[in-house]
Scaffold this motif. Structure first.
Motif, short mmCIF file in Angstrom:
data_model
loop_
_atom_site.label_atom_id
_atom_site.label_comp_id
_atom_site.label_asym_id
_atom_site.label_seq_id
_atom_site.Cartn_x
_atom_site.Cartn_y
_atom_site.Cartn_z
N TRP A 29 40.65 5.92 19.45
CA TRP A 29 39.54 5.96 20.24
C TRP A 29 38.21 5.73 19.42
N VAL A 75 33.81 11.97 34.95
CA VAL A 75 32.67 11.41 35.56
C VAL A 75 33.15 10.44 36.43
N THR A 76 33.01 10.56 37.90
CA THR A 76 33.42 9.77 38.89
C THR A 76 32.76 10.01 40.31
N ARG A 80 32.02 4.26 43.90
CA ARG A 80 31.29 4.14 42.80
C ARG A 80 30.97 2.64 42.63
N ALA A 110 41.29 9.89 37.00
CA ALA A 110 40.32 11.10 36.91
C ALA A 110 40.86 11.94 38.19
N GLU A 114 37.92 7.56 43.19
CA GLU A 114 38.25 6.04 43.37
C GLU A 114 39.40 5.65 44.22
N ASP A 137 46.75 9.23 35.29
CA ASP A 137 45.77 9.74 34.36
C ASP A 137 46.55 10.33 33.08
N PHE A 138 45.88 10.56 32.18
CA PHE A 138 46.89 11.49 31.17
C PHE A 138 46.24 13.04 31.19
N HIS A 198 50.28 9.60 33.14
CA HIS A 198 50.46 8.14 32.33
C HIS A 198 49.56 8.09 31.20
N ASN A 199 49.92 7.79 29.89
CA ASN A 199 48.98 7.56 28.86
C ASN A 199 48.88 6.23 28.42
N ALA A 201 47.63 4.73 26.06
CA ALA A 201 47.58 4.45 24.82
C ALA A 201 49.05 4.31 24.28
N ARG A 215 38.87 1.30 35.45
CA ARG A 215 37.43 1.30 35.40
C ARG A 215 36.92 2.69 34.47
N ASN A 216 35.79 2.20 33.48
CA ASN A 216 35.41 3.23 32.82
C ASN A 216 36.21 3.90 32.03
N TYR A 220 36.22 4.12 26.05
CA TYR A 220 36.20 5.28 25.04
C TYR A 220 37.17 4.73 23.90
C1 LIG Z 1 35.33 8.16 33.38
S1 LIG Z 1 36.81 8.64 34.17
C2 LIG Z 1 37.00 7.21 35.14
C3 LIG Z 1 37.41 7.21 36.35
C4 LIG Z 1 37.59 6.20 37.54
N1 LIG Z 1 38.11 5.10 36.97
C5 LIG Z 1 35.87 5.48 37.79
O1 LIG Z 1 35.52 4.84 37.08
O2 LIG Z 1 35.18 6.21 38.37
C6 LIG Z 1 37.74 8.09 32.74
C7 LIG Z 1 39.23 8.72 32.91
O3 LIG Z 1 40.03 8.07 31.85
C8 LIG Z 1 40.94 8.94 31.51
N2 LIG Z 1 41.82 8.52 30.30
C9 LIG Z 1 41.18 8.34 28.89
N3 LIG Z 1 41.93 8.04 28.26
C10 LIG Z 1 43.27 7.60 28.87
C11 LIG Z 1 44.51 7.34 28.36
N4 LIG Z 1 44.79 7.28 27.13
N5 LIG Z 1 45.50 7.27 29.37
C12 LIG Z 1 45.18 7.54 30.54
N6 LIG Z 1 44.10 7.98 30.88
C13 LIG Z 1 42.93 8.11 30.20
C14 LIG Z 1 40.32 10.29 31.58
O4 LIG Z 1 41.18 11.33 31.33
C15 LIG Z 1 39.37 9.95 32.64
O5 LIG Z 1 39.97 10.67 33.83
#
Ligand SMILES: C[S@@+](CC[C@H](N)C(=O)[O-])C[C@H]1O[C@@H](n2cnc3c(N)ncnc32)[C@H](O)[C@@H]1O
Length: 276
Positions: A29, A75-76, A80, A110, A114, A137-138, A198-199, A201, A215-216, A220
């Protein structure tokens, strides 16, 4: 003898402990946002240092749950960046209509806003019936909210505004049922969506996706993890499939850049080339 920065050592040990105990890998990260979140948890738990947090993480899965929540920025909002959905509606959907079946993956969905936005758009374009949407999402807590599809009624004003700016063809109120202070999304939208943990990474990608929205999420990650995830997304797409990133994300500095053409620069829409 020169000693390394204590802060960095403590952070590395914490990340190793998390990986050993729970299988979550946060080592790639982006360090600045990672440290901000770790220190937030240290402070709000009344701990004196990152080191003090390590035994709590190891022995208390609920505490790790809190940490995981801190790490997941949820945040979503619906529609968006409306101009992105407008471009999908006006230009991408035409291509999607030529396929007998369509697969779409929302990676990092999230709490699901979306995903429901996409389902609404597809319904209005006559595409929802032949589409399967995978939303991952994880963060299980976010996925539970996404599955329920219930959002605070006070957000509907903003969502309606976004929907109209995105070229919405009906009335946004047609897509939810208002009850007390909440709005429940129409059940028929949910039928074509599969929510799953689903992760990005660590897990494998999907196959034969016609469009992926991630997106977004990449913001991180450090460069190495961004590269890994972008390769996974590229391999999950069919040739001529679409990849959609967040406003502050791009393929500009990635080695997958050559495999894509820019389809919408402002909207961060990329299209995988026919052969790469
Ligand atoms: C800011 S939100 C974006 C939500 C939506 N895609 C949007 O743009 O409005 C980021 C999301 O990424 C997910 N996330 C972060 N790292 C992740 C990972 N390694 N695998 C899956 N999801 C991940 C977080 O849990 C979070 O729900």
């Amino acid at each position: 003898m020169k000693k390394k920065d204590t802060h960095e050592i403590e952070t590395n040990l914490l990340l190793e402990a998390i990986l050993f105990c729970y299988g979550y890998d946060f080592r790639h990260w982006s360090r600045a946002s990672l440290e901000r979140r770790i220190l937030h948890r240290v402070k709000s738990s009344g701990l004196a240092s990152i080191s003090e947090m390590i035994p709590k993480i190891i022995h208390d899965p609920d505490f790790f749950g809190l940490f995981l929540k801190d790490m997941s920025i949820t945040v979503t909002e619906m529609f968006r960046d409306p101009h992105v959905f407008k471009k999908i509606r006006r230009q991408v959907c035409g291509q999607l209509k030529t396929y007998p079946r369509v697969n779409i993956w929302h990676a990092g969905c999230a709490t699901g806003e979306e995903v429901y936005s996409m389902a609404i758009l597809l319904e209005e374009e006559g595409l929802l019936k032949k589409t399967r949407i995978y939303a991952t999402d994880f963060n299980n807590h976010s996925l539970e909210i996404a599955e329920k599809g219930i959002y605070p009624a006070e957000q509907m004003k903003l969502f309606t505004k976004n929907y109209l700016a995105a070229g919405g063809k009906a009335s946004f109120a047609d897509y939810y049922q208002a009850k007390f202070n909440a709005a429940k999304m129409k059940a028929s939208l949910r039928e074509k969506i599969t929510f799953a943990n689903h992760n990005l990474a660590q897990d494998h990608g999907f196959a034969q996706m016609h469009m992926i929205l991630c997106r977004n999420v990449l913001i991180y990650f450090d460069r190495e993890l961004q590269e890994k995830v972008l390769n996974l997304l590229k391999d999950s797409l069919i040739f001529r499939g679409y990849l959609i990133l967040g406003e502050k994300e791009s393929l500009e500095f990635s080695n997958v850049k050559e495999s894509f053409e820019v389809y919408g620069r402002k909207e961060k829409i990329y299209r995988k080339k026919a052969s790469v």
